[in-house]
Design an enzyme around this catalytic site. Structure first.
Site, short mmCIF file in Angstrom:
data_model
loop_
_atom_site.label_atom_id
_atom_site.label_comp_id
_atom_site.label_asym_id
_atom_site.label_seq_id
_atom_site.Cartn_x
_atom_site.Cartn_y
_atom_site.Cartn_z
N HIS A 11 47.61 30.28 28.84
CA HIS A 11 48.55 29.18 28.66
C HIS A 11 48.66 28.84 27.18
O HIS A 11 47.63 28.73 26.50
CB HIS A 11 48.08 27.95 29.45
CG HIS A 11 49.01 26.79 29.33
ND1 HIS A 11 50.26 26.76 29.94
CD2 HIS A 11 48.89 25.61 28.66
CE1 HIS A 11 50.86 25.61 29.65
NE2 HIS A 11 50.05 24.90 28.88
N ASP A 39 48.14 25.10 35.76
CA ASP A 39 47.47 25.00 34.46
C ASP A 39 46.25 24.07 34.52
O ASP A 39 45.93 23.38 33.55
CB ASP A 39 48.44 24.50 33.37
CG ASP A 39 49.63 25.43 33.19
OD1 ASP A 39 49.47 26.64 33.42
OD2 ASP A 39 50.72 24.94 32.84
N SER A 99 44.85 28.81 25.76
CA SER A 99 43.69 28.78 26.66
C SER A 99 43.81 29.86 27.71
O SER A 99 44.90 30.10 28.23
CB SER A 99 43.59 27.42 27.38
OG SER A 99 43.64 26.34 26.48
N ASN A 153 44.76 33.26 33.89
CA ASN A 153 46.07 33.02 33.28
C ASN A 153 45.86 32.62 31.83
O ASN A 153 44.82 32.06 31.46
CB ASN A 153 46.79 31.90 34.03
CG ASN A 153 48.14 31.55 33.42
OD1 ASN A 153 48.99 32.42 33.24
ND2 ASN A 153 48.35 30.28 33.09
#
Length: 235
Positions: free
Chosen positions: A111, A147, A138, A109
């Site tokens: 972020h 996260d 990130s 992912n």
């Protein structure tokens, strides 16, 4: 070279998805984008993916009786695409623990903050309120905590005097589009992998190569011609 089959999950415009598709258009890139899944039928990114000849699928929460059924539908779609890697790109739903654990180490992912700072939403406004001078983005492996997964790579940008949420978001987005293809490439090549809750990075040829492969310094400073503003954030 066997390219890793990657499926991207989106909820909206898909700008990071588009950056990944652009990177994967190079046949030497270690990942290929084989499918895009959206939780919203009107997501603009679906049309972009279709225009690039990439298969798309809409899986909406409202079409499933419960969260488990929804997650099962996503898992089935990922399997149907033959996914090796799953890349979340502005996907606005929290995936269930079972699904995340099944794909752990293969799901990443991006972020819009320098984790572990500013997890969750409204990262740019929160960064400005906090008075930080450095912000960024990130890419991390996805775990069951939001996260919170181990970080693969990060990019930093300056927070300039007079910034608002929109100007800071735009500056971060530029480096997101560079960082995500870099990080996905590391995972696809096996140069970044998740082991025992940590990211393990392969040995690089030298320190300079290592640094440029996992972190981006705030070179957008070069785009700022206001030297007075630059002086204010320079120690």
């Amino acid at each position: 070279m066997s390219r890793k089959r990657t499926v991207v999950l989106i909820s909206g415009r898909g700008s990071n998805m588009t950056a990944l598709i652009a990177a994967a258009s190079d046949p030497t890139y270690p990942a290929e984008i084989v499918g895009v899944i959206s939780d919203r039928a009107n997501a603009a990114g679906l049309g972009i993916a279709q225009s690039r000849g990439i298969a798309t699928k809409v899986i909406q929460r409202a079409d499933h009786p419960n969260k488990d059924a929804y997650d099962a539908a996503i898992d089935a779609a990922l399997t149907g695409f033959g996914a090796d890697i799953v890349a979340l790109a502005g996907y606005m739903r929290i995936l269930g623990r079972g699904l995340v654990e099944k794909w752990q180490g293969r799901m990443v992912n991006i972020h819009p903050a320098l984790l572990p700072a500013f997890k969750g939403l409204d990262t740019h406004a929160r960064a400005i309120r906090a008075g930080v001078r450095i912000h960024g983005c990130s890419v991390h492996f996805v775990t069951s905590e939001m996260d919170d997964g181990p970080i693969i790579a990060q990019a930093a940008v300056p927070v300039m005097v007079g910034d608002n949420e929109d100007t800071l978001a735009a500056r971060v987005l530029k480096v997101e589009h560079r960082l995500y293809p870099l990080a996905l490439g590391l995972v696809a090549e096996g140069k970044a992998r998740m082991e025992k809750g940590h990211t393990v990075l392969a040995h690089f040829a030298d320190d300079a190569d290592n640094a440029t492969s996992v972190v981006m310094a705030p070179d957008p400073l070069r785009e700022e011609t206001d030297l007075e503003q630059l002086a204010r954030i320079t120690p």
